[in-house]
Design a protein around this motif. Structure first.
Motif, mmCIF file in Angstrom:
data_model
loop_
_atom_site.group_PDB
_atom_site.id
_atom_site.type_symbol
_atom_site.label_atom_id
_atom_site.label_comp_id
_atom_site.label_asym_id
_atom_site.label_seq_id
_atom_site.Cartn_x
_atom_site.Cartn_y
_atom_site.Cartn_z
ATOM 1 N N TYR A 4 -10.043 24.809 17.221
ATOM 2 C CA TYR A 4 -8.724 24.653 17.328
ATOM 3 C C TYR A 4 -8.224 23.290 16.827
ATOM 4 C CZ TYR A 4 -3.955 25.541 19.370
ATOM 5 O OH TYR A 4 -2.786 25.850 19.526
ATOM 6 N N LYS A 5 -6.716 23.443 16.215
ATOM 7 C CA LYS A 5 -6.284 22.494 15.779
ATOM 8 C C LYS A 5 -4.671 22.470 16.528
ATOM 9 C CE LYS A 5 -5.453 19.113 12.733
ATOM 10 N NZ LYS A 5 -5.176 19.309 11.249
ATOM 11 N N ILE A 6 -4.661 21.145 17.116
ATOM 12 C CA ILE A 6 -3.356 20.820 17.609
ATOM 13 C C ILE A 6 -2.646 20.148 16.651
ATOM 14 C CG2 ILE A 6 -2.089 19.873 19.544
ATOM 15 C CD1 ILE A 6 -4.809 19.987 21.235
ATOM 16 N N ASN A 7 -1.714 20.775 15.688
ATOM 17 C CA ASN A 7 -1.065 20.427 14.671
ATOM 18 C C ASN A 7 -0.145 19.063 15.027
ATOM 19 O OD1 ASN A 7 -2.026 21.973 12.321
ATOM 20 N ND2 ASN A 7 -1.225 23.490 13.736
ATOM 21 N N GLN A 8 0.452 19.101 16.142
ATOM 22 C CA GLN A 8 1.420 18.036 16.736
ATOM 23 C C GLN A 8 0.662 16.821 16.605
ATOM 24 O OE1 GLN A 8 1.347 21.271 17.816
ATOM 25 N NE2 GLN A 8 3.145 22.039 18.253
ATOM 26 N N LEU A 9 -0.431 16.707 17.191
ATOM 27 C CA LEU A 9 -1.377 15.471 17.515
ATOM 28 C C LEU A 9 -2.269 15.276 16.304
ATOM 29 C CD1 LEU A 9 -2.096 16.101 21.199
ATOM 30 C CD2 LEU A 9 -0.301 14.871 20.399
ATOM 31 N N ASN A 10 -2.337 16.047 15.223
ATOM 32 C CA ASN A 10 -3.274 15.900 14.210
ATOM 33 C C ASN A 10 -4.612 15.814 14.798
ATOM 34 O OD1 ASN A 10 -1.230 15.708 11.999
ATOM 35 N ND2 ASN A 10 -0.756 13.820 13.024
ATOM 36 N N LEU A 11 -4.890 16.828 15.813
ATOM 37 C CA LEU A 11 -6.279 16.636 16.310
ATOM 38 C C LEU A 11 -6.925 17.813 16.269
ATOM 39 C CD1 LEU A 11 -7.824 14.775 18.260
ATOM 40 C CD2 LEU A 11 -6.845 15.807 20.338
ATOM 41 N N GLY A 12 -8.277 18.000 15.930
ATOM 42 C CA GLY A 12 -9.042 19.098 15.820
ATOM 43 C C GLY A 12 -10.099 19.040 17.130
ATOM 44 N N ILE A 13 -10.472 20.287 17.506
ATOM 45 C CA ILE A 13 -11.319 20.328 18.504
ATOM 46 C C ILE A 13 -12.324 21.259 18.343
ATOM 47 C CG2 ILE A 13 -11.997 20.674 21.147
ATOM 48 C CD1 ILE A 13 -8.887 20.117 21.571
ATOM 49 N N ASP A 14 -13.842 20.911 18.429
ATOM 50 C CA ASP A 14 -15.039 21.977 17.722
ATOM 51 C C ASP A 14 -15.763 21.922 19.261
ATOM 52 O OD1 ASP A 14 -13.892 22.440 15.211
ATOM 53 O OD2 ASP A 14 -14.271 20.403 14.849
ATOM 54 N N TYR A 15 -16.285 23.048 19.493
ATOM 55 C CA TYR A 15 -17.401 23.238 20.508
ATOM 56 C C TYR A 15 -18.143 24.277 19.975
ATOM 57 C CZ TYR A 15 -19.435 25.219 24.824
ATOM 58 O OH TYR A 15 -20.108 25.676 25.877
ATOM 59 N N THR A 16 -19.542 23.516 19.804
ATOM 60 C CA THR A 16 -20.404 24.391 19.235
ATOM 61 C C THR A 16 -21.679 24.545 20.003
ATOM 62 O OG1 THR A 16 -21.424 22.476 17.940
ATOM 63 C CG2 THR A 16 -19.853 23.746 16.931
ATOM 64 N N GLY A 17 -22.525 25.241 19.822
ATOM 65 C CA GLY A 17 -23.838 25.328 20.753
ATOM 66 C C GLY A 17 -24.778 26.377 19.967
ATOM 67 N N ASN A 18 -26.034 26.569 20.771
ATOM 68 C CA ASN A 18 -26.855 27.662 20.692
ATOM 69 C C ASN A 18 -27.516 27.707 22.033
ATOM 70 O OD1 ASN A 18 -28.991 25.538 20.782
ATOM 71 N ND2 ASN A 18 -28.585 25.248 18.512
ATOM 72 N N VAL A 19 -28.132 28.956 22.127
ATOM 73 C CA VAL A 19 -28.896 29.265 23.279
ATOM 74 C C VAL A 19 -30.299 30.205 22.857
ATOM 75 C CG1 VAL A 19 -27.737 31.321 23.745
ATOM 76 C CG2 VAL A 19 -28.918 30.252 25.654
ATOM 77 N N TYR A 20 -31.318 29.878 23.442
ATOM 78 C CA TYR A 20 -32.645 30.578 23.059
ATOM 79 C C TYR A 20 -33.234 30.843 24.322
ATOM 80 C CZ TYR A 20 -32.101 28.112 18.695
ATOM 81 O OH TYR A 20 -31.191 27.788 17.637
ATOM 82 N N SER A 21 -33.760 32.399 24.468
ATOM 83 C CA SER A 21 -34.583 32.910 25.449
ATOM 84 C C SER A 21 -36.100 32.113 25.498
ATOM 85 C CB SER A 21 -34.630 34.504 25.328
ATOM 86 O OG SER A 21 -35.472 34.699 24.414
ATOM 87 N N PRO A 22 -36.971 32.474 26.280
ATOM 88 C CA PRO A 22 -38.242 31.950 26.321
ATOM 89 C C PRO A 22 -39.003 32.267 25.330
ATOM 90 C CG PRO A 22 -37.533 32.625 28.627
ATOM 91 C CD PRO A 22 -36.552 33.191 27.866
ATOM 92 N N MET A 23 -40.042 31.212 24.877
ATOM 93 C CA MET A 23 -40.975 31.772 23.694
ATOM 94 C C MET A 23 -42.251 31.336 24.162
ATOM 95 S SD MET A 23 -39.885 28.655 21.385
ATOM 96 C CE MET A 23 -37.874 29.202 21.138
#
Length: 757
Positions: A629-648
């Motif tokens: 998400y980009k907050i244009n008024q603050l020139n600030l971008g936010i990125d939340y990334t991730g992954n999840v794996y079941s048992p192996m």
């Protein structure tokens, strides 16, 4: 009195200035003028519509500070801050498509430039912008956020790894650079981490059969790393990042135009990690120490009639080691302190030339030279691999037939100091393989919404003989928003244990090859459904669903279970199957919020003597996500990334091994803030591995017998089995192959990017 008059005069002039009215006008485009786009001054609630030329005008606007918002169905809304003091003409306002990746031009599926929606082969696209959501120092690390693609670490000590696609291990994945098969065999294990993100324009991923077009190694799928076009690159760019773990990465790039026809792009990457960390207190480094430099240069030469001619080269040097905390290079190869030390030197040359004739005929070629000098404890592995590849293709349309006809020649030279290149009388005999081949592909438009792609490839392997790999694809464009694709084909793979399986070299297990290994043969099918949904509020949803099935004959399996002191390699007396479902969802809201998520279910196992067993180090379920998400008024971008794996399922050393046989469900999550309020500069920072997950949690140890890495105190019986003793109650030998996730815990990172167009 005079002061009062002056005050009233000032107020009057100020009021008149504020009351003065101005005109705001501009041009809105996509890749062409944007007709009927909505343009609004938010504070005044004034709205207008662009004309057929993409132009708009808002008149009688008072001076002041406003936010001007531009929106159009199918495109991401754009908000611009406007300080209005006089009549203003805005520069071109370009809207980005909400489904921009669907409209990208791809080359990987058919070796032709084609709009992704028109390709009969499903191709996933990941741009450099996508990988910036979770900045990493190499392509290997960056792929952790691609659904169905997993970087797998294969060693706790030297941290080498490979890339899994839909559960199939790294050797079944072909990695290309600009369409050239130069990352394979030896470099699949050791060369992937040396490809810097700064060179990447985009990455194209094909999951499923591709052997008929790219050769016998593309069994499970392929990853094509498309480097930046010289003409699209910035004049100068720099990207520097550091983490709280003590990792430092720097990318520099610059472009130079020698004249109107010749220009070149140069890239330099340097990565350094020299911090010895032992948070799990086993006496060994948690993370491999690395010192790596990569130099890349790409030339673009404009020929007559816009014909293509490009040439690129890369040199890589890496010094990496892991081992006991008190190891240094004086112990290299000895039995006093255990260390795994790898020196890698690699050179690559890639070229593509369109012949100066009327027909569209291309000559593509590549050369690679990979030298490796390694020590795994007292085991020495010194190897050299040279690959020369040339391919001539003819792109021709005849009526409803879109033909691609080609011939290719690949020469592989491989030599090492293991039995892999020794003759029966133990004389060194380097492996030299010639692989000439021809292929033909025909895409037929049988109707406006139906097309069929048929392909056949014939290769002659100088060791294994004839190889036929047919291919068939069908595409049904139900309408502009719904597409169905069906792909089927076969694959063929020749195995070199020592270049593809790191477990064959490290630790104390003995490698046993029971019989002469036969090449693997596979049969693949993939069904894909793509759907686009445009919502009334201007948002967009893209769905990409696939089902895949791969059947193996002669699958080569590493048996870790029969004898804990051995790894036994043999062709499976039965069959193996990889099957599953994948789903990708892209949601782009007109507000600027974007969500990309993926889920994969896979069942990967083998059947021998009627008994089915799950493949080792392969999860049933996995998921990835990226929320931005980009907050244009603050020139600030936010990125939340991730992954999840079941048992192996994990490799144990016997019935007494106290470590858990299956991994827990685990997840790596990251958050990033990006500030771009400065001209030409971005500042980014955040936290990696927010949950502070490391694989040592919940298990007594990760590396077996870390206190005795040379097995000096291990007792064996006459049959070679380990005898449990007071010093070794679980009957174990030294082994670092119990690994499924990175050992790095939570850490911060900070970086800066400079781009001069």
């Amino acid at each position: 009195m005079q002061k009062i008059i002056l005050l009233f005069l000032f107020i009057f002039i100020f009021h008149q200035a504020q009351a003065q009215q101005f005109k705001v006008q501009g041009l809105v485009t996509t890749n062409e003028p944007a007709q009927k786009a909505t343009v609004s001054l938010l504070e005044l609630k004034r709205t207008t519509i662009t004309d057929s030329a993409g132009k708009f005008t808002l008149d009688k606007v008072k001076a002041g500070i406003y936010y001007l918002k531009v929106s159009m169905l199918g495109y991401r809304s754009l908000t611009v801050k406007l300080d209005l003091k006089k009549d203003t003409t805005l520069a071109q306002l370009k809207l980005e498509s909400l489904d921009e990746n669907l409209n990208e031009v791809v080359v990987t599926g058919t070796q032709k430039e084609v709009n992704r929606l028109e390709s009969p082969v499903p191709v996933e696209i990941y741009t450099a912008k996508f990988f910036k959501k979770n900045p990493t120092p190499s392509i290997f690390d960056a792929l952790q956020n691609v659904n169905g693609v997993r970087p797998q670490l294969n060693c706790n000590i030297c941290n080498t790894g490979d890339i899994h696609i839909n559960g199939l291990e790294g050797p079944y994945t072909m990695v290309l650079i600009d369409g050239m098969p130069i990352v394979s065999s030896l470099s699949t294990v050791y060369g992937l981490s040396g490809i810097p993100n700064a060179l990447v324009e985009r990455i194209e991923v094909v999951k499923g059969p591709a052997s008929s077009l790219y050769g016998s190694e593309a069994v499970g799928g392929l990853i094509n790393i498309i480097t930046k076009k010289v003409q699209n690159a910035a004049l100068f760019s720099a990207d520097a990042m550091a983490t709280g773990y003590g990792e430092y990465n720097a990318d520099l790039g610059f472009k130079l135009n020698l004249n109107k026809k010749v220009s070149f792009l140069t890239g330099l990457n340097y990565f350094k990690f020299g911090n010895r960390v032992d948070h799990n207190h086993d006496g060994f480094t948690d993370v491999t120490l690395q010192d790596r430099i990569s130099i890349f240069q790409k030339w673009n030469i404009d020929c007559k009639k816009n014909r293509l001619f490009s040439l690129a080269g890369r040199y890589l040097y890496e010094d990496r080691w892991g081992g006991e905390m008190n190891w240094n290079k004086s112990f290299r190869g000895g039995d006093q302190r255990y260390g795994e030390s790898i020196y890698t030197r690699r050179f690559e040359l890639i070229g593509n030339y369109q012949l100066p004739i009327e027909e569209k005929i291309f000559l593509a070629f590549s050369l690679t030279d990979h030298d490796q000098d390694s020590r795994y404890g007292t085991t020495s592995y010194i190897a050299q691999q040279k690959i020369a590849f040339g391919q001539l293709t003819w792109d021709k349309k005849i009526g409803i037939n879109d033909l691609l006809i080609g011939t290719a020649l690949r020469y592989t030279y491989y030599d090492d100091n293991t039995p892999a290149t020794a003759s029966k009388d133990l004389v060194n005999s380097p492996e030299k393989i010639f692989l000439p081949g021809i292929f033909i592909q025909d895409e037929i438009k049988v109707a406006k919404t139906h097309s069929i792609l048929a392909g056949l490839r014939y290769d002659y392997n100088s060791v294994h003989g004839n190889i036929f790999t047919p291919r068939l694809a069908y595409k049904w464009s139900v309408n502009e928003k719904n597409i169905i694709r069906l792909n089927a084909g076969t694959g063929f793979r020749v195995v070199n244990i020592f270049t593809e399986d790191h477990a064959a070299l490290t630790g104390a297990r003995e490698v046993v090859i029971s019989n002469e290994l036969k090449p693997e043969r596979t049969y693949n099918v993939n069904l894909n459904f793509l759907k686009k949904i445009y919502l009334k509020n201007g948002s967009f949803v893209g769905l990409d669903l696939s089902a895949f099935y791969t059947y193996f004959n002669n699958r080569i399996i590493g048996d870790f279970d029969t004898n804990p002191n051995e790894i036994r390699y043999d062709n499976l007396d039965g069959h193996a199957v990889s099957k599953g479902l994948t789903a990708n969802v892209d949601v782009a809201f007109s507000s600027g919020l974007k969500i990309t998520a993926g889920l994969t279910y896979q069942d990967v196992g083998f059947v021998e003597k009627g008994i089915k067993q799950q493949q080792i180090l392969t999860e049933k379920f996995s998921g990835t996500w990226a929320i931005s998400y980009k907050i244009n008024q603050l020139n600030l971008g936010i990125d939340y990334t991730g992954n999840v794996y079941s048992p192996m399922r994990l490799p144990l050393l016997g019935d007494l091994d106290p470590r858990r046989p299956y991994s827990p469900t685990w997840s790596i999550q990251n958050i990033q803030l990006v500030y771009d309020g400065f001209k030409n500069i971005e500042i980014y920072g955040g936290v990696k591995n927010l949950l502070n997950f490391t694989p040592n949690k919940g298990t007594p140890f990760i590396i077996a017998r870390a206190n005795d890495p040379f097995d000096k105190n291990v007792k064996f019986n006459a049959g070679g089995q380990v005898i449990p003793t007071a010093d070794n109650p679980y009957g174990l030998t030294f082994d670092p192959s119990y690994v499924y996730a990175p050992n790095q815990g939570i850490r911060g990172f900070l970086g800066v990017r400079l781009t001069i167009k």
